[in-house]
Design an enzyme around this catalytic site. Structure first.
Site, PDB file in Angstrom:
ATOM      1  N   ARG A   1       0.827  -1.209   0.000  1.00 59.75           N
ATOM      2  CA  ARG A   1       0.000   0.000   0.000  1.00 59.75           C
ATOM      3  C   ARG A   1       0.863   1.262   0.000  1.00 59.75           C
ATOM      4  NH1 ARG A   1      -4.950   2.246  -1.249  1.00 59.75           N
ATOM      5  NH2 ARG A   1      -5.241   4.111   0.004  1.00 59.75           N
ATOM      6  N   GLU A   2       1.943   1.243   0.759  1.00 64.20           N
ATOM      7  CA  GLU A   2       2.756   2.443   0.922  1.00 64.20           C
ATOM      8  C   GLU A   2       3.531   2.807  -0.335  1.00 64.20           C
ATOM      9  OE1 GLU A   2       2.940   4.624   3.235  1.00 64.20           O
ATOM     10  OE2 GLU A   2       1.920   3.705   4.933  1.00 64.20           O
ATOM     11  N   SER A   3       4.163   1.838  -0.979  1.00 62.86           N
ATOM     12  CA  SER A   3       5.088   2.162  -2.062  1.00 62.86           C
ATOM     13  C   SER A   3       4.946   1.307  -3.303  1.00 62.86           C
ATOM     14  CB  SER A   3       6.529   2.038  -1.555  1.00 62.86           C
ATOM     15  OG  SER A   3       6.843   0.668  -1.323  1.00 62.86           O
TER      16      SER A   3
END
Length: 653
Positions: free
Chosen positions: A518-520
């Site tokens: 989700r983050e990167s």
């Protein structure tokens, strides 16, 4: 269409590039296949390229020319030519510059040379050459240079005014290159008060409010109070409480200013906003659209603040004006009041295109369940359980159905892959990846995506995945809405690092993998506007708090970043008494924010998630929980994590 094996794909890469990137194939569950060893010739060419690039930048012509002879057919040679052309007198090399721009028009190479070339031509007053070599849209500076050049070449007043009108319509300061044409435009009496007002509104509502005093002085004297009022409420919306500021010279513009101010004031001082509206609504001629805008903003803001009048304002928003944000907070208002009967009625009256969505189908079923209609609720749950989605997983848990992955592997033929691998932009992207120049690689990849159709996107995603370029594989599939290629969209990237670090800090590796996804999207050099960096998007300040060493300087190093991220997740989970859902929310919004959001009375988890005030965090939690479930299934664990979520309750204890 028969799907290629990884062995065939890697053979193609080896033939076309004389080297391949050793990866573990993730397409359709295939086993890892190592690539052939890199060709010494290509490895040497990469080193020669770096030396030649340095020589070009330093003006070492003899050295550059000698190195260039050894780089024949190397994919990045055009970048050397571009560097060389940027280092010498332009007009002396005009033929080479123009030839280069024609050859590489529309590619990432184009604008890197065209921009300084156009700057040079404009500064030299070479207007005919500028017009010849300008390409739309260009920067605002170059658009103004173009109009200047065209005016010098005899552009008539009418077309000139229309072109400058477009430059004027910006809520920010325009470049100094535009000053000359704007002055001439004003001298032609083209700067009307309506155009001034239009730009003033843009500056106040979407742009730079420091422009407002300048624009106010351009208004007729008796209307300048309107600009002064806009400027005042831009910084202090409460100023609309002084009715004497509304002089009645132009009630329509006063209503426009009041609408803007009210939609800001409701977030700062809701009682004052409500009182001000009651006074202004009988005084100003608000249009239907303005009333709807006010109602939407009041409904959302008052819902967020748990104000007793929230639902009253929701009823003032007509069905035709409902959008996702308003509907989300209407849902939250019903959940907060536990008014499932009203929720059911609202969903059933929504337009079919909205009511048929996963979110609204789930909450329709929940409302039916809460009001005693278990049979119809179960029917909806059973249909939703077939979806690979947050609400699908929740629905499956509520009826004890198995969760679904809905896998649809991407397929590509040998000829399709060969065709893309032979493209110059793909070759350049690959070489930049090997050189560790990811930004340049992404520019080339984006050019590829702008030049292919939907079917070729799938082939491109296969190639990017085989290169372990996971963020681009994910992005490429997203462009065509192909979300069922699960193994490509949810790769086991950096799994060894993530698994070891998760085990060290006692957390579920699938949770850490979901956070990273989700983050990167597994982009090691990811950098957010807030300054977060790396795979798990750690802020340097957070890194300093977590570890008293120089880790904050090495956040783009996967091992360092994942170690910090998993440790942070572990500490957040501990602070929330083992609740990793709350820890997930805190990873995005911060520990103290989540503490503030916890209800005083036990609340069902699915309800609490819908009432998270930050839309980013709300969507984040849903995504991470879904991704964690997907990774568990991909790891062969036939378990529905949402069985626990469906019955979980949260409170501030």
């Amino acid at each position: 269409m028969k799907k290629l094996t990884s062995i065939i794909r890697y053979s193609l890469l080896a033939c076309l590039f004389s080297t391949v990137h050793p990866v573990a194939a993730q397409v359709s569950g295939q086993s890892a296949v190592n690539a052939p060893q890199q060709s010494a010739n290509v490895s040497e060419q990469r080193e020669l390229f770096k030396k030649a690039e340095y020589a070009a930048r330093r003006g070492r012509i003899a050295e550059y020319n000698q190195l260039l002879k050894q780089l024949e057919n190397y994919p990045l040679t055009p970048y050397l030519e571009m560097e060389r052309l940027q280092q010498v007198g332009y007009l002396a090399n005009e033929d080479r510059v123009v030839s280069f721009l024609e050859r590489y028009q529309g590619t990432p190479l184009d604008w890197q040379l065209r921009q300084p070339w156009l700057d040079y031509l404009a500064q030299q007053g070479e207007y005919q050459r500028f017009i010849r070599d300008f390409r739309h849209p260009g920067t605002l500076t170059h658009q103004c240079y173009l109009i200047t050049a065209e005016r010098a070449g005899g552009l008539e007043d009418g077309p000139f005014i229309r072109k400058v009108d477009a430059i004027w319509r910006h809520g920010f300061s325009v470049p100094s290159a535009c000053d000359g044409i704007l002055n001439e435009w004003a001298d032609l009496d083209a700067r009307t008060k309506d155009k001034v007002w239009q730009r003033l509104v843009l500056a106040a509502e979407e742009g730079n409010p420091t422009l407002i005093p300048y624009l106010t002085r351009l208004l007729p004297k008796r209307e300048q109070y309107l600009g002064e009022l806009y400027h005042k409420v831009r910084y202090s919306p409460a100023a609309i409480g002084q009715l004497s500021r509304f002089r009645g010279v132009d009630p329509a513009k006063e209503a426009q200013i009041a609408t803007f101010a009210l939609t800001k004031l409701i977030w700062r001082a809701e009682e004052l906003a409500l009182k001000s509206y009651e006074k202004l609504v009988s005084r100003l001629p608000f249009t239907a659209a303005q009333r709807h805008t006010i109602a939407e903003e009041f409904a959302v803001a008052l819902s967020l603040k748990e104000h007793p009048e929230a639902r009253v304002w929701h009823q003032k928003v007509p069905p035709s004006e409902l959008d996702e944000r308003v509907l989300q907070w209407r849902l939250a208002a019903y959940l907060r009041d536990h008014d499932y009967a009203a929720l059911k009625m609202t969903i059933q009256t929504l337009p079919p295109a909205i009511a048929g969505g996963n979110q609204w189908q789930y909450w329709l079923a929940r409302a039916m369940e809460e009001t005693g209609d278990q049979l119809n609720a179960n029917r909806i749950y059973a249909d939703l359980a077939k979806e690979r989605h947050y609400y699908g997983f929740l629905a499956a848990a509520r009826v004890g159905a198995p969760v679904s992955l809905e896998k649809d592997p991407v397929k590509a033929t040998e000829s399709q892959i060969t065709a893309l691998l032979q493209r110059d932009d793909v070759k350049r992207a690959y070489e930049f990846l090997q050189l560790g120049r990811d930004v340049d690689a992404r520019r080339e990849w984006n050019h590829l995506l702008s030049d292919i159709d939907g079917e070729a996107f799938k082939t491109a995603a296969v190639i990017a995945s085989d290169w372990d370029w996971h963020d681009q594989a994910i992005w490429t599939l997203a462009q065509i809405g192909h979300f069922d290629a699960v193994e490509i969209r949810f790769p086991m990237a950096y799994s060894e690092i993530i698994n070891l670090s998760s085990e060290k800090y006692g957390i579920d590796p699938a949770w850490a993998m979901a956070i990273t996804r989700r983050e990167s999207s597994f982009r090691a050099d990811a950098y957010s506007g807030a300054g977060a960096r790396g795979l798990m998007q750690i802020l340097p300040g957070t890194a300093k708090l977590l570890r008293n060493d120089d880790s904050f300087k090495r956040l783009n190093t996967p091992e360092v970043n994942v170690a910090l991220g998993t440790y942070y997740l572990s500490s957040l989970r501990e602070r929330f008494n083992g609740n990793h859902v709350l820890a997930t929310a805190a990873y995005n919004a911060g520990y103290y924010k989540v503490r503030d959001w916890l209800p005083s009375e036990p609340t069902a988890l699915d309800e609490w998630v819908e009432m998270i005030p930050y839309y980013e965090t709300r969507d984040y939690v849903k995504a991470v929980l879904s991704y964690q479930q997907i990774y568990e299934l991909l790891n062969g664990k036939e378990v529905n994590l949402f069985d626990a979520f469906a019955t979980m309750k949260v409170d501030d204890n």
